[in-house]
Design an enzyme around this catalytic site. Structure first.
Site, PDB file in Angstrom:
ATOM      1  N   HIS A   1      32.334   7.666 -36.985  1.00 45.76           N
ATOM      2  CA  HIS A   1      31.934   6.317 -37.435  1.00 45.76           C
ATOM      3  C   HIS A   1      32.729   5.909 -38.679  1.00 45.76           C
ATOM      4  CE1 HIS A   1      28.363   5.671 -34.896  1.00 45.76           C
ATOM      5  NE2 HIS A   1      28.262   6.994 -34.924  1.00 45.76           N
TER       6      HIS A   1
ATOM      7  N   CYS B   1      32.194   5.869 -31.265  1.00 45.63           N
ATOM      8  CA  CYS B   1      31.188   6.848 -30.846  1.00 45.63           C
ATOM      9  C   CYS B   1      30.794   6.606 -29.380  1.00 45.63           C
ATOM     10  CB  CYS B   1      30.002   6.836 -31.795  1.00 45.63           C
ATOM     11  SG  CYS B   1      29.171   8.434 -31.833  1.00 45.63           S
TER      12      CYS B   1
ATOM     13  N   GLU C   1      33.094   3.089 -39.939  1.00 46.96           N
ATOM     14  CA  GLU C   1      32.467   1.994 -40.693  1.00 46.96           C
ATOM     15  C   GLU C   1      31.719   2.476 -41.931  1.00 46.96           C
ATOM     16  OE1 GLU C   1      31.580   3.062 -37.723  1.00 46.96           O
ATOM     17  OE2 GLU C   1      29.434   2.835 -37.293  1.00 46.96           O
TER      18      GLU C   1
HETATM   19  N1  GLN Z   1      24.559   8.606 -27.710  1.00 48.70           N
HETATM   20  C1  GLN Z   1      25.822   9.176 -27.970  1.00 48.70           C
HETATM   21  C2  GLN Z   1      25.690  10.626 -28.430  1.00 48.70           C
HETATM   22  O1  GLN Z   1      24.650  11.058 -28.838  1.00 48.70           O
HETATM   23  C3  GLN Z   1      26.590   8.366 -28.987  1.00 48.70           C
HETATM   24  C4  GLN Z   1      25.958   8.343 -30.329  1.00 48.70           C
HETATM   25  C5  GLN Z   1      26.499   7.265 -31.218  1.00 48.70           C
HETATM   26  O2  GLN Z   1      27.128   6.316 -30.734  1.00 48.70           O
HETATM   27  N2  GLN Z   1      26.239   7.342 -32.511  1.00 48.70           N
HETATM   28  O3  GLN Z   1      26.652  11.342 -28.411  1.00 48.70           O
END
Ligand code: GLN
Length: 539
Positions: free
Chosen positions: A511, A385, A513
């Protein structure tokens, strides 16, 4: 109320102190019952007033766990999914705030016909109907965990609701397991039962007699202690179960099974099922305890985040280790330290580097330096992410010569926002649920690292972010050697990036995970740990 006729309920309450591991106990009981061939599901009732756990500070509250259907939930729901095959979603986690919100909305609509709206019965009925609704999905057992500690003002409406349900459903259809602490006092050389007695008394005062006591202790309770607890708490002695500290959380189901908890629950609830088949769990514990090798993986994040806020990530890395019979040591590296003293100093000796998800500007430059280090030294790199977003910024700046490359999140006026808001997100000001949340499809580039790892062309993974790779820069990024190996086929968004000039370099916008289990390690984590092992052998 449309409840599946045969579903039985196990209510799990907690006393004495918080953080006893109720969620883990609930997940472990679920695992045992599932391995007896029963279908289980879970509900977590959270006593706080926030409507949406998604906006809560992960420092206070731990990780926000995201489900397939895009619910932002308490981290205990992560334990439930990791330990069982239960399908968890929006209907499995309620806060007091949501319950009141629903009741007040009904009141405003005139549903109560001007009657006085009260905690009992209106709030309790709303709670009960939501708990009963979870039994719709043709499950045998619903495990209901009540957050907080007995005696808190906040959890009273939840406890009153389960008191009513215990009576209405009857003893063979619902039981209460109460988890308490039995502390060892070194100066007395004894385990002490008094806090348990007080906590059960408190529960009985509000009309709940627990059928089982799950006693957290740093050592097994002997028969004398169990007899005493049974006597004072009005519970059969063989229903006093020790939850001793375990070497690994994946041993908890086995420790409970050794004390016959699943048999006793089945008997109390009059359930006929086969014995638990725990072969897979035994193998997991064996692999944790007897690894054949060892690697150290650096997780580069903000100092303040490096704890429970990455619960699922830490577990997924361990699952990757299980798949390779390898112990994974996690080294948490503060990205601001990298900014101060350089990547070399902080990352030397790590066999792989991971930059996880995150929000906010702080520490971002250190993460970018860590990625440059991984890219230039051919250290296996996994970006998740925000980690992918930083990898794209690093590539844009240092390979594609766009020195001012940035994410819109960190600099609204930056010249080259290679990470940007989706056009439809630009004017959103509301703080709740404005992210891309939950499961989305992703098509993998044939022959790419991602494709090899997943072994199939189309995958689904969970998201929780606002910003995306800016499609206007795709050509430049690719010309510089970045491979865009995963694309969202519906919205044409970049989901995975990798590099041809590196042994293992992968960033994903989702994600992974959240979908890893000890019984089924996620392929990306399994492959990442394998890459770390290869790197370790070469050093
Ligand atoms: N802050 C980034 C976004 O909003 C990444 C978010 C995250 O890593 N869950 O896109």
């Amino acid at each position: 109320m449309g409840t599946s006729r045969h579903a039985k309920f196990i209510f799990i309450t907690g006393g004495v102190v918080s953080s006893l591991g109720k969620g883990l106990a609930a997940a472990s009981v679920g695992a045992l019952l599932e391995n007896r061939g029963l279908k289980v599901t879970f509900i977590k009732l959270d006593p706080y007033i926030n409507v949406d756990p998604g906006t809560m500070n992960p420092l206070q509250h731990g990780e926000v766990f995201v489900t397939d259907d895009g619910a932002e939930t308490d981290l205990d729901l992560g334990h439930y999914e990791r330990f069982t095959n239960a399908r968890i979603g929006k209907g499995n986690n309620f806060t007091t705030g949501q319950i009141y919100d629903a009741v007040i909305t009904k009141e405003r609509r005139g549903d109560y016909l001007g009657g006085t709206v009260q905690v009992i019965p209106h709030i309790t009925d709303e709670i009960k109907s939501r708990v009963l609704a979870a039994a719709d999905a043709d499950v045998d057992i619903v495990l209901v965990e009540i957050g907080g500690t007995v005696g808190d003002i906040e959890s009273l409406p939840f406890l009153e609701s389960i008191r009513q349900m215990l009576v209405e459903l009857g003893p063979q259809n619902a039981v209460n397991c109460h988890m308490t602490l039995v502390p060892y006092i070194p100066t007395a050389g004894e385990l002490k039962t008094k806090p348990t007695q007080h906590s059960v008394r408190e529960l009985r005062e509000i009309g709940i007699q627990p059928q089982f006591l799950l006693c957290r202790a740093d050592r097994p309770l002997d028969d004398d202690i169990k007899r005493k607890i049974a006597l004072f708490c009005n519970v059969p002695q063989d229903h006093v179960i020790t939850c001793a500290d375990a070497e690994t959380i994946y041993e908890v189901p086995l420790l409970l099974h050794e004390q016959g908890l699943d048999d006793k629950l089945a008997k109390a609830l009059n359930i006929w099922s086969r014995g638990a088949n725990l072969k897979a769990w035994r193998e997991i514990v064996r692999r944790v305890k007897e690894p054949k090798s060892e690697v150290t993986i650096a997780i580069v994040g903000k100092y303040v985040d490096l704890t429970d806020s990455y619960k699922s990530l830490n577990e997924a890395l361990r699952h990757g280790g299980l798949d390779n019979e390898c112990r994974v040591n996690l080294r948490f590296v503060d990205s601001e330290k990298i900014e101060e003293t350089g990547a070399d100093k902080q990352l030397a000796g790590a066999h792989a580097i991971l930059v996880p998800g995150g929000f906010g500007t702080r520490g971002v430059e250190g993460k970018i330096l860590a990625i440059q280090y991984a890219r230039e030294r051919s250290v296996p790199f996994f970006g998740i992410c925000l980690g992918l977003q930083c990898a794209v910024i690093e590539h844009a700046r240092n390979v594609c010569n766009l020195e001012t490359a940035m994410s819109r999140e960190f600099d609204k006026d930056a010249r080259h926002c290679v990470i940007d808001l989706m056009p439809d997100q630009e004017n959103v000001v509301d703080k709740g649920a404005t992210m891309r949340l939950g499961s989305d499809p992703c098509r993998l580039e044939p022959g790419s690292l991602a494709h090899k790892i997943y072994g199939k062309p189309l995958i689904d993974e969970r998201h929780r972010h606002r910003y995306e790779v800016n499609n206007e820069y795709r050509e430049t990024l690719v010309a510089g050697g970045l491979i865009l190996s995963g694309i969202n086929p519906e919205r044409d968004l970049v989901e995975i990036v990798e590099r041809a000039d590196h042994p293992w370099f992968l960033g994903c916008q989702f994600h992974p995970e959240f979908k890893s289990k000890p019984t089924a390690p996620h392929p990306l984590f399994a492959s990442f740990v394998a890459a770390a092992m290869t790197y370790a052998r070469g050093t």
